[in-house]
Write a protein that holds these residues in place. Structure first.
Motif, PDB file in Angstrom:
ATOM      1  N   UNK A 176     -16.145 -21.194  43.708  1.00 58.38           N
ATOM      2  CA  UNK A 176     -17.606 -21.238  43.800  1.00 58.38           C
ATOM      3  C   UNK A 176     -18.107 -22.022  45.011  1.00 58.38           C
ATOM      4  N   UNK A 177     -17.215 -22.743  45.697  1.00 59.71           N
ATOM      5  CA  UNK A 177     -17.647 -23.612  46.792  1.00 59.71           C
ATOM      6  C   UNK A 177     -16.925 -23.242  48.086  1.00 59.71           C
ATOM      7  N   UNK A 178     -17.642 -22.600  48.969  1.00 60.70           N
ATOM      8  CA  UNK A 178     -17.054 -22.158  50.239  1.00 60.70           C
ATOM      9  C   UNK A 178     -17.061 -23.257  51.298  1.00 60.70           C
ATOM     10  N   UNK A 179     -17.877 -24.293  51.098  1.00 61.60           N
ATOM     11  CA  UNK A 179     -17.959 -25.398  52.050  1.00 61.60           C
ATOM     12  C   UNK A 179     -16.732 -26.294  51.883  1.00 61.60           C
ATOM     13  N   UNK A 180     -15.852 -26.298  52.848  1.00 57.92           N
ATOM     14  CA  UNK A 180     -14.609 -27.064  52.751  1.00 57.92           C
ATOM     15  C   UNK A 180     -14.869 -28.564  52.634  1.00 57.92           C
ATOM     16  N   UNK A 181     -15.974 -29.025  53.211  1.00 61.20           N
ATOM     17  CA  UNK A 181     -16.262 -30.458  53.181  1.00 61.20           C
ATOM     18  C   UNK A 181     -16.676 -30.947  51.794  1.00 61.20           C
ATOM     19  N   UNK A 182     -17.107 -30.027  50.939  1.00 62.54           N
ATOM     20  CA  UNK A 182     -17.607 -30.412  49.618  1.00 62.54           C
ATOM     21  C   UNK A 182     -16.520 -31.033  48.747  1.00 62.54           C
ATOM     22  N   UNK A 183     -15.256 -30.734  49.065  1.00 63.00           N
ATOM     23  CA  UNK A 183     -14.163 -31.247  48.239  1.00 63.00           C
ATOM     24  C   UNK A 183     -14.086 -32.771  48.280  1.00 63.00           C
ATOM     25  N   UNK A 184     -14.611 -33.372  49.336  1.00 63.77           N
ATOM     26  CA  UNK A 184     -14.584 -34.833  49.454  1.00 63.77           C
ATOM     27  C   UNK A 184     -15.493 -35.505  48.423  1.00 63.77           C
ATOM     28  N   UNK A 185     -16.325 -34.696  47.770  1.00 63.26           N
ATOM     29  CA  UNK A 185     -17.247 -35.221  46.771  1.00 63.26           C
ATOM     30  C   UNK A 185     -16.733 -35.034  45.345  1.00 63.26           C
ATOM     31  N   UNK A 186     -15.536 -34.464  45.224  1.00 66.02           N
ATOM     32  CA  UNK A 186     -14.982 -34.103  43.919  1.00 66.02           C
ATOM     33  C   UNK A 186     -14.000 -35.170  43.428  1.00 66.02           C
ATOM     34  N   UNK A 187     -14.086 -35.477  42.131  1.00 66.61           N
ATOM     35  CA  UNK A 187     -13.207 -36.473  41.519  1.00 66.61           C
ATOM     36  C   UNK A 187     -12.541 -35.909  40.270  1.00 66.61           C
ATOM     37  N   UNK A 199     -10.619 -36.491  45.274  1.00 67.19           N
ATOM     38  CA  UNK A 199     -10.284 -37.864  44.903  1.00 67.19           C
ATOM     39  C   UNK A 199      -9.686 -37.910  43.495  1.00 67.19           C
ATOM     40  N   UNK A 200      -8.693 -38.770  43.339  1.00 63.10           N
ATOM     41  CA  UNK A 200      -8.122 -39.027  42.020  1.00 63.10           C
ATOM     42  C   UNK A 200      -8.209 -40.511  41.736  1.00 63.10           C
ATOM     43  N   UNK A 201      -8.586 -40.856  40.496  1.00 64.25           N
ATOM     44  CA  UNK A 201      -8.618 -42.251  40.071  1.00 64.25           C
ATOM     45  C   UNK A 201      -7.971 -42.380  38.704  1.00 64.25           C
ATOM     46  N   UNK A 202      -7.318 -43.518  38.469  1.00 61.76           N
ATOM     47  CA  UNK A 202      -6.817 -43.812  37.138  1.00 61.76           C
ATOM     48  C   UNK A 202      -7.642 -44.933  36.533  1.00 61.76           C
ATOM     49  N   UNK A 203      -7.756 -44.908  35.216  1.00 58.56           N
ATOM     50  CA  UNK A 203      -8.502 -45.931  34.495  1.00 58.56           C
ATOM     51  C   UNK A 203      -7.600 -46.528  33.417  1.00 58.56           C
ATOM     52  N   UNK A 224     -19.689 -42.423  38.714  1.00 58.08           N
ATOM     53  CA  UNK A 224     -19.525 -41.479  39.818  1.00 58.08           C
ATOM     54  C   UNK A 224     -20.649 -40.448  39.842  1.00 58.08           C
ATOM     55  N   UNK A 225     -21.043 -39.955  38.692  1.00 60.35           N
ATOM     56  CA  UNK A 225     -22.139 -38.990  38.621  1.00 60.35           C
ATOM     57  C   UNK A 225     -23.437 -39.611  39.135  1.00 60.35           C
ATOM     58  N   UNK A 226     -23.654 -40.876  38.796  1.00 57.41           N
ATOM     59  CA  UNK A 226     -24.862 -41.566  39.253  1.00 57.41           C
ATOM     60  C   UNK A 226     -24.860 -41.762  40.768  1.00 57.41           C
ATOM     61  N   UNK A 227     -23.672 -41.705  41.368  1.00 53.81           N
ATOM     62  CA  UNK A 227     -23.551 -41.795  42.829  1.00 53.81           C
ATOM     63  C   UNK A 227     -23.643 -40.427  43.505  1.00 53.81           C
ATOM     64  N   UNK A 228     -23.888 -39.397  42.712  1.00 51.03           N
ATOM     65  CA  UNK A 228     -23.995 -38.058  43.257  1.00 51.03           C
ATOM     66  C   UNK A 228     -22.661 -37.342  43.415  1.00 51.03           C
ATOM     67  N   UNK A 229     -21.614 -37.875  42.817  1.00 44.45           N
ATOM     68  CA  UNK A 229     -20.298 -37.248  42.910  1.00 44.45           C
ATOM     69  C   UNK A 229     -20.141 -36.157  41.845  1.00 44.45           C
ATOM     70  N   UNK A 230     -19.155 -35.299  42.041  1.00 35.56           N
ATOM     71  CA  UNK A 230     -18.812 -34.259  41.062  1.00 35.56           C
ATOM     72  C   UNK A 230     -17.552 -34.690  40.327  1.00 35.56           C
TER      73      UNK A 230
END
Length: 608
Positions: free
Chosen positions: A357-368, A389-393, A407-413
């Motif tokens: 659904x996302x053709x913009x390659x740069x958009x992946x930097x916003x994904x977690x 991005x990957x994070x462990x909790x 992350x959502x409040x920061x506008x991340x996906x």
């Protein structure tokens, strides 16, 4: 004060029948609970009474979980009211939602529905609007409702997959995630200071007639399935798919909702295991109502699949927040995927659908994507190659849900989160594990793979070939003695007789790093201080080995278990799976032989 024999029994009974001491009040509002105490006194059951009254349930893991019955250590009318009054005191202004599952304990008169009604009465008695579901719901409906209606809190009465005598009380905050510090600690401390129930807290009949009470069932049922439909990407495939799937709700609440989820995705309805389809608090066909236990819980599902020619089984736990999956292999045997394996499959699928659904390659930097520290690091391997991005909790969805909210409040996906205990968050509409949406999304993935003449097992191999094999082996020991648990972990922390002198080897395996999230020690950090939050109320130590293996030992927050989690990771291209499995087996054997001795003879191994 230590009391013995009949004197103790008489004083306990006296307290229970309206007398008070040091502010404690035990009121005979539920005749069945009173009757249980009277019977125990009549039988002279000193130890049973001590167990009921000598301690109070701890408020942890986002709430309460214990056996239903009389006394401060059990789930009953009084402890529900006491807890709810403190939750109310700590709230900001606004409404709450309350849901419940189908659990019931006739001997004590306790049930999820009754506890939910009592909680509603407490809030309404102080003028707080309550959205009380009129029927059983899956746990994910509560955090969804908090966000959908903009409420200040949510309560779900459930013990999830625990044994039938247990119940629980899970709390969500205004951000839609399970509560964490300081709210949980504040509630725990305040319960002891606010034990006396308000008289109107018992007034369930009046509360159920109050204009402050609303039933969100129909609206949330509609809105939830609209929300998860956003993750449906292959309607044409779904409609034409010939894949046959079996679903079991294991006597819980999941049947109706998974059927609706499949309908929302235009998937053919799964075959339901008739013997387990309807809610039954006795869980008559299973020893443990937990699909995480594997084949023993899925026997009836496999039998139905064989009769119908189905190749995949989906199973929810009783409150439908977890999902297990099994697939029939070419050999005719059934493969039950581990939580880590299913996490790899769903993580791959969620990213593939997002990428489409996302053709913009740069958009992946916003994904977690997120996973707990005891779960497989396969998402990290995928993230390294794909660019997100990957994070462990810390362990548990209360941590992943709150981090996702940040992350959502920061506008991340936040695309996906999982824990190895078969918990999956496939939609940010629910900031908790959700077995209903995960079932539908897994169903679509299965249908898509079938069009490519592929299976879940084949796709999992493809994922490991591309991103690196991640081989896991997890299990546990049962231990009811806290002294034994403390002895085991204290020995690991003082291995050479000095503080923080952790083991440097385990059999033939050399240890390169240690992280202790009970004390806050982390040898990988310059200051030896852990980055992740620590908690002295639970035990958790992680060992990193020179061969790339990682092992974590921890206590469960809801069950009397010492769990261990191990994983061995290989770089992409290393497909010598046989060697990796042998190396991991040897490592696990060494851990059990070295780290669990000399306490091992006081531990009960995981049932076969």
């Amino acid at each position: 004060m230590v009391l013995k024999g009949h004197r103790m029994l008489l004083i306990i009974l006296d307290l229970f029948l309206c007398k008070t001491t040091r502010g404690h009040v035990f009121l005979p509002q539920n005749p069945k609970t009173v009757s249980m105490v009277q019977e125990l006194v009549k039988e002279g059951a000193v130890e049973a009474l001590k167990k009921c009254f000598s301690s109070r349930m701890e408020f942890g893991t986002a709430g309460l979980r214990a056996a239903m019955g009389p006394g401060t250590s059990c789930m009953n009318d009084l402890t529900i009211i006491q807890t709810t009054q403190v939750v109310l005191i700590t709230l900001r202004s606004g409404g709450v939602v309350i849901g419940y599952d189908a659990r019931a304990h006739p001997p004590s008169g306790g049930s999820s529905k009754r506890f939910a009604s009592l909680a509603a009465a407490v809030f309404i008695s102080r003028g707080v609007p309550v959205h009380l579901f009129s029927d059983i719901t899956p746990t994910p409906f509560v955090p969804f409702t908090v966000l959908h209606l903009g409420l200040c809190a949510g309560i779900m009465v459930t013990a999830s997959h625990n044994p039938k005598q247990d119940n629980g009380y899970k709390v969500y905050w205004e951000n839609g995630a399970q509560i964490v510090s300081p709210h949980d600690k504040g509630i725990s401390q305040s319960i002891e200071e606010n034990l006396e129930p308000w008289p109107e807290s018992w007034s369930t009949e009046e509360a159920l007639k109050s204009p402050l009470l609303k039933d969100p069932y129909q609206d949330i049922h509609t809105q939830y399935f609209k929300a998860i439909q956003k993750h449906c990407h292959h309607r044409d495939i779904n409609k034409s798919s010939k894949v046959k799937i079996v679903h079991t709700s294991v006597h819980g609440v999941g049947h109706t909702f998974v059927q609706s989820a499949f309908k929302a995705f235009d998937l053919h309805p799964p075959y339901a295991v008739e013997e387990q389809k309807d809610p039954d608090p006795e869980f008559p066909t299973v020893k443990y109502p937990n699909p995480e236990e594997g084949e023993g819980v899925l026997t009836l599902s496999f039998a139905l699949a064989e009769r119908e020619g189905a190749t995949v089984v989906l199973a929810n736990d009783p409150d439908a927040d977890r999902l297990a999956v099994a697939e029939k292999q070419e050999s005719g045997q059934w493969r039950v995927f581990s939580g880590n394996e299913l996490g790899a499959l769903l993580g791959w699928w969620m990213f593939r659908c997002w990428e489409k659904l996302n053709s913009d390659a740069a958009a992946v930097k916003n994904v977690y994507m997120l996973s707990s520290t005891v779960s497989s690091k396969i998402l990290r391997g995928i993230a390294l190659k794909e660019g997100f991005h990957f994070e462990e909790t810390l362990t548990g969805f209360k941590w992943m849900g709150n981090r996702a909210r940040d992350l959502l409040d920061q506008g991340k996906t936040v695309l996906f989160a999982f824990e190895e205990a078969i918990g999956y968050m496939c939609s940010s509409s629910v900031l908790d594990k959700d077995g209903v949406s995960a079932a539908a999304i897994a169903g679509e993935m299965i249908s898509y793979l079938a069009t490519k003449s592929s299976s879940l097992s084949q796709q999992l191999t493809a994922i490991y070939e591309e991103y690196g094999y991640h081989i896991s082996k997890n299990s546990y020991f049962i231990c009811h003695d806290q002294d034994v648990i403390h002895s085991l972990f204290d020995r690991l922390r003082n291995y050479s007789g000095q503080k923080d002198s952790y083991p440097t080897e385990c059999g033939r395996f050399s240890i390169s790093a240690v992280r202790d999230l009970t004390t806050g020690y982390d040898s990988n950090q310059p200051s030896n201080k852990a980055v992740l939050p620590t908690s002295r109320s639970s035990q958790m130590i992680t060992f990193t080995f020179s061969n790339g293996g990682v092992a974590t030992m921890r206590t469960s927050g809801t069950e009397p278990k010492i769990k261990y989690y191990t994983e061995l990771c290989a770089a992409p291209g290393n497909s010598n799976v046989t060697h990796l499995k042998k190396e991991l087996d040897d490592l696990v054997d060494a851990i059990v032989d070295n780290f669990f001795e000399p306490e091992k003879n006081k531990l009960q191994p995981k049932p076969e």
